[in-house]
Write a protein that holds these residues in place. Structure first.
Motif, PDB file in Angstrom:
ATOM      1  N   LEU D   3       2.676   3.256  -0.050  1.00  0.00           N
ATOM      2  CA  LEU D   3       1.542   3.141   0.856  1.00  0.00           C
ATOM      3  C   LEU D   3       0.924   4.507   1.085  1.00  0.00           C
ATOM      4  O   LEU D   3       1.630   5.524   1.156  1.00  0.00           O
ATOM      5  CB  LEU D   3       2.010   2.565   2.201  1.00  0.00           C
ATOM      6  N   GLY D   4      -0.409   4.543   1.194  1.00  0.00           N
ATOM      7  CA  GLY D   4      -1.074   5.810   1.454  1.00  0.00           C
ATOM      8  C   GLY D   4      -2.366   5.596   2.205  1.00  0.00           C
ATOM      9  O   GLY D   4      -2.847   4.466   2.347  1.00  0.00           O
ATOM     10  N   ARG D   5      -2.921   6.689   2.725  1.00  0.00           N
ATOM     11  CA  ARG D   5      -4.205   6.631   3.416  1.00  0.00           C
ATOM     12  C   ARG D   5      -5.143   7.628   2.739  1.00  0.00           C
ATOM     13  O   ARG D   5      -4.747   8.759   2.447  1.00  0.00           O
ATOM     14  CB  ARG D   5      -4.027   6.996   4.894  1.00  0.00           C
ATOM     15  N   VAL D  27      -4.904  11.145  -1.538  1.00  0.00           N
ATOM     16  CA  VAL D  27      -4.205  10.115  -0.774  1.00  0.00           C
ATOM     17  C   VAL D  27      -2.985  10.727  -0.100  1.00  0.00           C
ATOM     18  O   VAL D  27      -2.154  11.359  -0.751  1.00  0.00           O
ATOM     19  CB  VAL D  27      -3.758   8.953  -1.685  1.00  0.00           C
ATOM     20  N   ASN D  28      -2.899  10.553   1.208  1.00  0.00           N
ATOM     21  CA  ASN D  28      -1.737  10.999   1.967  1.00  0.00           C
ATOM     22  C   ASN D  28      -0.741   9.844   2.014  1.00  0.00           C
ATOM     23  O   ASN D  28      -1.050   8.775   2.523  1.00  0.00           O
ATOM     24  CB  ASN D  28      -2.181  11.367   3.391  1.00  0.00           C
ATOM     25  N   LEU D  29       0.432  10.045   1.455  1.00  0.00           N
ATOM     26  CA  LEU D  29       1.429   8.974   1.473  1.00  0.00           C
ATOM     27  C   LEU D  29       1.904   8.750   2.911  1.00  0.00           C
ATOM     28  O   LEU D  29       2.091   9.717   3.662  1.00  0.00           O
ATOM     29  CB  LEU D  29       2.601   9.313   0.546  1.00  0.00           C
ATOM     30  N   ILE D  30       2.079   7.468   3.275  1.00  0.00           N
ATOM     31  CA  ILE D  30       2.476   7.148   4.647  1.00  0.00           C
ATOM     32  C   ILE D  30       3.713   6.248   4.635  1.00  0.00           C
ATOM     33  O   ILE D  30       4.006   5.591   3.646  1.00  0.00           O
ATOM     34  CB  ILE D  30       1.343   6.442   5.426  1.00  0.00           C
ATOM     35  N   ASN D  31       4.431   6.253   5.754  1.00  0.00           N
ATOM     36  CA  ASN D  31       5.563   5.353   5.915  1.00  0.00           C
ATOM     37  C   ASN D  31       5.063   3.995   6.414  1.00  0.00           C
ATOM     38  O   ASN D  31       3.924   3.887   6.867  1.00  0.00           O
ATOM     39  CB  ASN D  31       6.569   5.954   6.894  1.00  0.00           C
ATOM     40  N   PRO D  32       5.906   2.953   6.318  1.00  0.00           N
ATOM     41  CA  PRO D  32       5.454   1.624   6.757  1.00  0.00           C
ATOM     42  C   PRO D  32       5.106   1.580   8.241  1.00  0.00           C
ATOM     43  O   PRO D  32       4.377   0.717   8.682  1.00  0.00           O
ATOM     44  CB  PRO D  32       6.655   0.720   6.458  1.00  0.00           C
ATOM     45  N   LYS D  35       3.095   6.296   9.889  1.00  0.00           N
ATOM     46  CA  LYS D  35       3.138   7.746  10.099  1.00  0.00           C
ATOM     47  C   LYS D  35       2.908   8.463   8.779  1.00  0.00           C
ATOM     48  O   LYS D  35       3.470   8.092   7.746  1.00  0.00           O
ATOM     49  CB  LYS D  35       4.481   8.160  10.699  1.00  0.00           C
ATOM     50  N   ALA D  36       2.092   9.509   8.820  1.00  0.00           N
ATOM     51  CA  ALA D  36       1.800  10.285   7.624  1.00  0.00           C
ATOM     52  C   ALA D  36       3.023  11.078   7.198  1.00  0.00           C
ATOM     53  O   ALA D  36       3.786  11.572   8.030  1.00  0.00           O
ATOM     54  CB  ALA D  36       0.640  11.234   7.903  1.00  0.00           C
ATOM     55  N   LYS D  51     -12.807   6.249   2.658  1.00  0.00           N
ATOM     56  CA  LYS D  51     -12.110   7.171   3.551  1.00  0.00           C
ATOM     57  C   LYS D  51     -11.404   6.448   4.691  1.00  0.00           C
ATOM     58  O   LYS D  51     -12.003   5.601   5.337  1.00  0.00           O
ATOM     59  CB  LYS D  51     -13.117   8.162   4.160  1.00  0.00           C
ATOM     60  N   GLY D  52     -10.162   6.824   4.916  1.00  0.00           N
ATOM     61  CA  GLY D  52      -9.389   6.286   6.020  1.00  0.00           C
ATOM     62  C   GLY D  52      -8.675   4.987   5.718  1.00  0.00           C
ATOM     63  O   GLY D  52      -7.807   4.562   6.492  1.00  0.00           O
TER      64      GLY D  52
END
Lengths: 99, 99, 99, 99, 99
Positions: D3-5, D27-32, D35-36, D51-52
């Motif tokens: 997952l990423g944002r 893409v910033n990888l995020i946790n489920p 949280k970034a 974006k976002g």
């Protein structure tokens, strides 16, 4: 892919035939805020990147998908020289502006 | 690719047929400043590398692209013996000079 | 490739057809000095490795290059049972000597 | 997959031919739990993500399996825009609800 | 391969055509002693795994070797539901016994 900055070169004469003729560059992986990480990779250059330039590095089998590298035993290739990076609405890197 | 130094050998008689005849070397991954990391890999040698030599290691499917290794179940191969490394304008490794 | 020690088995009846008939072993990855790491992988055995044995583990697409595994959905295979390991001039593992 | 944002874009004119025409997103990888993490990747967009947005990122050779990317040297592709995520019985992300 | 426990689902309507029709599950990677790690992956289910079940996860190109996934852009697939795990002579997981 990952962002990196070219910081050096690796010279080798005794190497696998299929690697001959390719320039091997030392790339320091960087974060999008342009800070260096402690990780370095040795990459085949496919775009004529020079010292200090910010580049995009591709890993794995995809590193062989740049047209001339199909059977080259590389797992890391430079596939683009970065002009600019925008992060969260800010230009964090602009090659033309000298960063 | 990654830089490494050859530090040992692994001997095995009970192995997959396709791995037979290949020398398996213990490679200590190193940073470009020549400092050893704590990571070791077992690699198939394709260039006749010897103990203590600094080499380039390729991973993944690309490790099978050295000509003779197409169907060998290796994910790590030595594809070059390093002559010299230049990092940020300094020669940090020179094989001819005994480092 | 990586070194590991066989520490257990995983049993599954509901699995992908192509995995049926293969033994799935729990392998604890180890350092060349024979110390266990905290990392475990589930590997397909191709060489008849038994509990406690030191083996070589291959990852990724190369894990399918052991002859019978071409279309098996495994990313981790045991391709060799280790007889001995030499590190920096010392024999650090010798199967015949009971280590 | 991960997952990423989407947090930015990378612009490059000097790049491998096969990468031309593709948008490269940061893409910033995020946790489920949304949280970034500190990890960023540069990904080829295949779904028109903006974006976002929260997306699914695919790595390695599978990143080239989105139909149009077969010979594109990418090791990271965005293959889906996430509508909602359920974790341990709770809806932790809901695009329609503005999260 | 790695062990994991199914902890959630990811819903997406805007996705690559080839991913359509596949259920995307959130899998928490676990150690062989059944303790959860902090790592989560998004995986394509191929075996009808349900919430809370312990499964085997395959990564990389091998994730596409489950028969129906050949051209699906997934790098992570669930290929088996675990019945039991034996580690160092002890049964550390037994599905039938409710663990």
């Amino acid at each position: 892919m990952e962002l990196g900055r070219i910081e050096g070169t690796v010279v080798s004469t005794a190497k696998v035939d299929r690697l001959k003729g390719y320039k091997l560059l030392l790339v320091n992986l960087i974060n999008p805020d342009m800070k260096a990480t402690s990780n370095y990779v040795v990459a085949v250059d496919t775009v004529g990147a020079g010292k200090g330039e910010v580049v995009i590095v591709v890993r794995g089998s995809s590193a062989r998908q740049a047209k001339t590298l199909q059977h080259v035993p590389t797992d890391t290739s430079i596939v683009a020289i970065v002009d600019s990076i925008e992060l969260k609405g800010k230009i964090v890197f602009d090659k033309a502006a000298g960063e």
